[in-house]
Design a protein around this motif. Structure first.
Motif, PDB file in Angstrom:
ATOM      1  N   UNK A 165      44.894 -11.356 -14.374  1.00 12.11           N
ATOM      2  CA  UNK A 165      43.943 -10.354 -13.820  1.00 12.11           C
ATOM      3  C   UNK A 165      44.451  -9.030 -13.368  1.00 12.11           C
ATOM      4  N   UNK A 166      45.498  -8.872 -13.038  1.00  9.39           N
ATOM      5  CA  UNK A 166      46.272  -7.380 -12.570  1.00  9.39           C
ATOM      6  C   UNK A 166      46.442  -6.699 -13.985  1.00  9.39           C
ATOM      7  N   UNK A 167      46.771  -7.460 -14.937  1.00 16.13           N
ATOM      8  CA  UNK A 167      47.148  -6.939 -16.289  1.00 16.13           C
ATOM      9  C   UNK A 167      45.956  -6.470 -16.813  1.00 16.13           C
ATOM     10  N   UNK A 168      44.721  -7.275 -16.618  1.00 16.67           N
ATOM     11  CA  UNK A 168      43.550  -6.616 -17.014  1.00 16.67           C
ATOM     12  C   UNK A 168      42.893  -5.557 -16.559  1.00 16.67           C
ATOM     13  N   UNK A 169      42.899  -5.644 -14.969  1.00 14.37           N
ATOM     14  CA  UNK A 169      42.697  -4.373 -14.410  1.00 14.37           C
ATOM     15  C   UNK A 169      43.295  -3.092 -14.891  1.00 14.37           C
ATOM     16  N   UNK A 170      44.904  -3.212 -14.990  1.00 12.35           N
ATOM     17  CA  UNK A 170      45.627  -2.152 -15.463  1.00 12.35           C
ATOM     18  C   UNK A 170      45.413  -1.649 -16.977  1.00 12.35           C
ATOM     19  N   UNK A 171      44.614  -2.552 -17.822  1.00 11.21           N
ATOM     20  CA  UNK A 171      44.276  -2.210 -19.012  1.00 11.21           C
ATOM     21  C   UNK A 171      42.996  -1.345 -19.059  1.00 11.21           C
ATOM     22  N   UNK A 172      42.279  -1.606 -18.252  1.00 11.18           N
ATOM     23  CA  UNK A 172      40.957  -0.770 -18.148  1.00 11.18           C
ATOM     24  C   UNK A 172      40.994   0.630 -17.477  1.00 11.18           C
TER      25      UNK A 172
END
Length: 169
Positions: free
Chosen positions: A162-169
């Motif tokens: 989830x953190x990676x998804x957040x960082x990618x947005x």
């Protein structure tokens, strides 16, 4: 009981003209501030314009109130995060001058992290916070929460994803 479809602009216009005054008054009563009430009433209709559903509204005021309540919660959450940030900044040993733009970026990031933590679920959030904030090892987290080591790993993988998804947005 009026029924309004939000699939087309004319219906939204009718919904606005019939219920905006009521919504504004309701929000003004909740907030005690005419300007904030007007802003949130507008934001409610903007949120409604973004909806793609075409189902008729049997209770338009209830639907509008539900959207407005969500916006109120977001507003209170944002105010609480801003206040906590400003208090933490005030406790710094040396006064730091941070631009308004940097403050806005920090607050938006905190809000994004807060939303991420809300989405994680209770156990995943607990595992993630124990690992990140208290810096506990997997074994310590397992013992504290009374779960197996593979369970701790599974929840941390989910949280980091989830953190990676957040960082990618």
């Amino acid at each position: 009981m009026s029924t309004v479809s939000i699939s087309h602009a004319p219906h939204l216009s009718t919904l606005y003209s019939q219920h905006h005054g009521w919504l504004y008054g309701w929000l003004r009563g909740k907030l005690g501030n005419a300007g904030d009430a007007a802003d949130l009433a507008q934001d409610t209709f903007v949120r409604l314009m973004g909806k793609r559903e075409a189902a008729p509204l049997r209770e338009p005021r209830g639907y509008l109130a539900t959207i407005a309540r969500g916006l109120l919660i977001d507003r209170y959450r944002r105010q609480a995060l801003e206040q906590a940030y400003l208090e933490a900044l005030a406790r710094q040993p040396e006064p730091h001058t941070i631009s308004a733009e940097t403050q806005a970026i920090i607050i938006e990031t905190l809000l994004a992290v807060d939303r991420l933590l809300e989405r994680l679920g209770t156990r995943t959030r607990a595992v993630f916070l124990l690992a990140q904030i208290e810096e506990l090892s997997y074994v310590e987290i397992s013992a504290r929460l009374g779960v197996s080591l593979p369970t701790v790993k599974k929840h941390l993988v989910r949280a980091y994803t989830e953190c990676l998804v957040l960082a990618a947005t």
